[in-house]
Design an enzyme around this catalytic site. Structure first.
Site, mmCIF file in Angstrom:
data_model
loop_
_atom_site.group_PDB
_atom_site.id
_atom_site.type_symbol
_atom_site.label_atom_id
_atom_site.label_comp_id
_atom_site.label_asym_id
_atom_site.label_seq_id
_atom_site.Cartn_x
_atom_site.Cartn_y
_atom_site.Cartn_z
ATOM 1 N N HIS A 110 -4.368 7.849 -5.236
ATOM 2 C CA HIS A 110 -4.177 9.185 -4.688
ATOM 3 C C HIS A 110 -5.328 10.126 -5.043
ATOM 4 C CE1 HIS A 110 0.288 9.220 -3.409
ATOM 5 N NE2 HIS A 110 -0.195 7.998 -3.346
ATOM 6 N N HIS A 289 1.028 -2.401 -2.695
ATOM 7 C CA HIS A 289 2.476 -2.566 -2.742
ATOM 8 C C HIS A 289 2.904 -3.882 -3.370
ATOM 9 C CE1 HIS A 289 3.251 0.600 0.650
ATOM 10 N NE2 HIS A 289 2.656 1.098 -0.419
#
Length: 764
Positions: A110, A289
């Site tokens: 992020h 993920h």
């Protein structure tokens, strides 16, 4: 406050409401913020943005050498310290599965994922996720906890380790402790020391106090043209994130509607705006993920305010969770709950295997967010992150299902599903690109794990020089040879500036180094047509000079282009009566077409360039209502210019008629090609008046007040230096009776700064 008695002040509590607690009667004039200048004058050009994050904000001082300090660190020892921390757990924020690795990967991702190719802004380079607005975006929920967890490491290594480097390195260490072979790591990121007030993150009016979930946030979204699935569906430039306060896309699908195909379209737009192709996109999503879980155990409207507006006693922590201990099995982040794999702390292919092995149906998380669960009741389970012995159903987001239903993404997924080594390599290189994309040339890279591969086209490689550089005598001789060519000084200045002005301080791309002005796509841009014959002539001179030298001495085309501008300016200053030395530092190298990514460099093509008085033919449509002078300010900021540098640079370019088409706009002199301060004296004179020359107010006529005769013409990129109060204040200095020598000194210094912006081979 002046009406409060002592006993009242003892019990007074100020709530963080976003308003000045002192009301209308302030004791100190600097206290409180509203009303701001932008409230009074919303169309005011914010020139002060050029001076943000200045030296006065930096506690390390101008003489601090970060490269020297970082290189003194034992990188292996630092990494071991980080890895030890990652496999621990603290009571105030327990680690999922006894491993902080997954949440640190998210933090690094992020931090880097704000990067966008259109203007090069965003990215991990300055650790801007520590400041508003990024630190309080809903999509960054609980990243404040991740940074506090690694504070002991930052504290231990002090100023020798920037937050920006630590955040990325921690993400790398997290991958490594879970069995993933990272591609490398380079230090060299310098921290910012204040919030970024210049970057445009979107048109939405965002109130973080009233945004408590993706669903409540996205319905105000104004950044899209058309609706998802329409033929004209596109995202406003220069934005890359599909929604306000989101790093990439809404994990629940466009507008939280659970539409996988619509989500795939959003993903492709967003990731391509972040310079990722389809294979890199799949590798990043599937790779990321493979680890950890998503958190959604508490309803969004029960979660407290983000860090920037949290209560004082929160000490910079945000998103207070009132349920249970507020963490562990009660954690709330993006509202989606669960893990993608059965072993969330181990690198494997379980994510893709699960995605394709099972059929998935829409369900809701405990927080009410839309997610997907296997239809097969016997599907694999995943262990709970905190409750021993408890097994939970697997989870996928709408953005995960998107990879399965989109034909192109599915093809990449199936390739990785059947070739785990290829998947590992692709994710490794994509992660390296993601976390290093905004660092610029490899000369800025520090540390023993940096990569020097020439096959990484996104690094804009320039081959090393295999020859000796020209010396002072050679430079003097070359200046004479250049001036003897049948090239006007104006064209020489224009060509040199055109090569250098492509630089962006945001992601350190572009500039004169590499000689890419002579390569596609830059040589074919309309704004650069004037440079083509100059480049041809200089290339011929280069061949002649290099062919005559002995001892391996050569000059590059990139150096000759800049040197031509410097020689022309020195002549123009002398013609104005003031001998002025324009600095020149040799050492630029020439790259090749092979090492130039045409698609990625096309993003550097200007829509507007006030320095060269250029507007793209499609400016009205592309700019979407943004005035040319605002884009001019934006470019000045990307060149890291101060207001005085900006003003001086434009005055000199106008004196030399460095307009892209050779037009007379802004050429306020009868002595074109002479470095006078005429631009400023005319601009500030009351002997003339300006009138619009077109209905849109894009061009203007300067008329003699006494006779009514037109003397000069101009664009908004010219008049802004007389119309804007801050820019005019500088222009008046250069227009004064003592202004000419001051202007020449300032111009030569600003010119050299722009020519040297990309010389990371000679600066940190």
């Amino acid at each position: 406050m002046n009406n409060l008695s002592p006993d009242k002040t003892d019990t007074k509590t100020f709530e963080m409401t976003g308003q000045c607690p002192f009301g209308g009667d302030r004791i100190g004039g600097a206290v409180g913020t509203p009303p701001a200048l932008s409230d009074w004058y919303p169309n005011r050009l914010k020139v002060e943005l050029l001076h943000q994050n200045g030296a006065s904000a930096n506690p390390l001082g101008d003489d601090f050498d970060y490269a020297q300090a970082f290189n003194a660190i034992d990188l292996e020892a630092l990494k071991q310290d980080i890895k030890t921390l990652l496999t621990s757990s603290v009571a105030w924020w327990p680690s999922d599965y006894g491993n902080y690795g997954p949440q640190m990967i998210r933090m690094a991702w992020h931090s880097a994922g704000t990067y966008r190719i259109a203007d090069g802004r965003g990215g991990a380079g300055e650790a801007l996720m520590r400041f508003a607005p990024i630190n309080s975006w809903w999509d960054n929920g609980n990243t404040d906890k991740s940074r506090r967890l690694i504070w002991p490491i930052k504290q231990q290594y002090g100023s020798a380790l920037s937050w920006a480097d630590l955040i990325v390195l921690t993400g790398n260490c997290a991958l490594e402790i879970m069995g993933f072979p990272t591609y490398g790591f380079a230090g060299g990121r310098h921290d910012a020391w204040e919030a970024d007030n210049a970057t445009y993150w979107g048109p939405e009016v965002w109130d973080p106090k009233n945004v408590t979930s993706f669903d409540s946030m996205v319905m105000r979204d104004k950044r899209w043209r058309g609706r998802n699935g329409d033929a004209d569906y596109d995202l406003e430039n220069p934005l890359a994130a599909t929604h306000q306060a989101v790093i990439y896309v809404n994990p629940e699908g466009p507008y939280a509607n659970g539409d996988p195909m619509g989500s795939a379209r959003d993903i492709r737009v967003s990731f391509s705006r972040m310079a990722m192709n389809d294979e890199e996109t799949v590798a990043l999503i599937a790779g990321g993920h493979a680890f950890g879980k998503s958190h959604g155990m508490v309803k969004a409207d029960e979660i407290g305010a983000p860090p920037e507006i949290s209560p004082m006693e929160a000490m910079g922590f945000g998103w207070h969770n009132p349920k249970g201990p507020g963490n562990a099995e009660f954690t709330m982040t993006n509202g989606i709950e669960g893990s993608w794999t059965s072993n969330p702390t181990q690198w494997d292919n379980d994510y893709l295997e699960n995605l394709f092995k099972y059929e998935w149906e829409q369900t809701k998380s405990p927080a009410g967010a839309l997610q997907w669960t296997p239809t097969d009741p016997n599907a694999s389970k995943t262990p709970d992150a905190h409750i021993p012995g408890q097994l939970n159903a697997l989870m996928m987001m709408t953005t995960d299902i998107a990879l399965k239903v989109d034909p192109d993404y599915r093809q990449v997924c199936e390739k990785f599903l059947h070739d785990f080594d290829a998947f590992t390599q692709a994710f490794s290189k994509a992660w390296y690109k993601l976390t290093h994309r905004d660092m610029g040339p490899r000369e800025r890279y520090l540390g023993s794990e940096k990569r020097n591969d020439n096959d990484l086209l996104w690094q804009d490689p320039i081959p090393l020089a295999d020859y000796a550089l020209v010396d002072a005598a050679d430079i003097a001789a070359l200046k004479q040879s250049i001036l003897a060519l049948r090239i006007s000084p104006s064209d020489l200045v224009y060509t040199a500036f055109s090569a250098a002005v492509s630089h962006r301080s945001s992601d350190k791309r572009g500039g004169a180094n590499g000689g890419r002005l002579a390569l596609a796509p830059q040589k074919d841009w309309a704004v650069n047509r004037r440079t083509v014959p100059v480049v041809v002539a200089l290339r011929t001179l280069m061949a002649e000079f290099n062919g005559q030298q002995t001892g391996g001495k050569k000059v590059s085309l990139a150096d000759l282009i800049v040197l031509g501008g410097c020689a022309a300016l020195e002549k123009a200053a002398a013609d104005a009566g003031i001998a002025t030395a324009v600095p020149f530092t040799p050492g630029r190298r020439d790259t090749t077409q092979e090492f130039t990514d045409i698609e990625m460099f096309t993003w550097l093509k200007p829509v507007a360039d006030g320095f060269r008085n250029y507007l793209d033919d499609g400016f009205a449509e592309i700019s979407q209502g943004v005035a040319p002078e605002e884009l001019f300010l934006d470019k000045a900021q990307l060149l890291s210019l101060t207001a005085p540098e900006w003003v001086a640079l434009v005055g000199g370019l106008r004196a030399m008629n460095a307009n892209h088409d050779g037009s007379a706009h802004g050429i306020f002199t009868d002595r074109v090609g002479v470095l006078t301060n005429d631009f400023f004296t005319v601009l500030t004179s009351m002997d003339f008046e300006w009138t619009k020359a077109d209905a849109q107010g894009m061009t203007f006529s300067l008329d003699d007040r006494a006779t009514g005769e037109q003397r000069f013409t101009a664009t908004r990129a010219d008049l802004v230096f007389g119309a804007n109060s801050q820019l005019r204040a500088v222009a008046e200095i250069y227009a004064g009776s003592d202004g000419h020598p001051r202007f020449l000194k300032a111009f030569a210094k600003a010119w050299d700064k722009v020519m040297m912006l990309d010389r990371y081979d000679v600066k940190v």
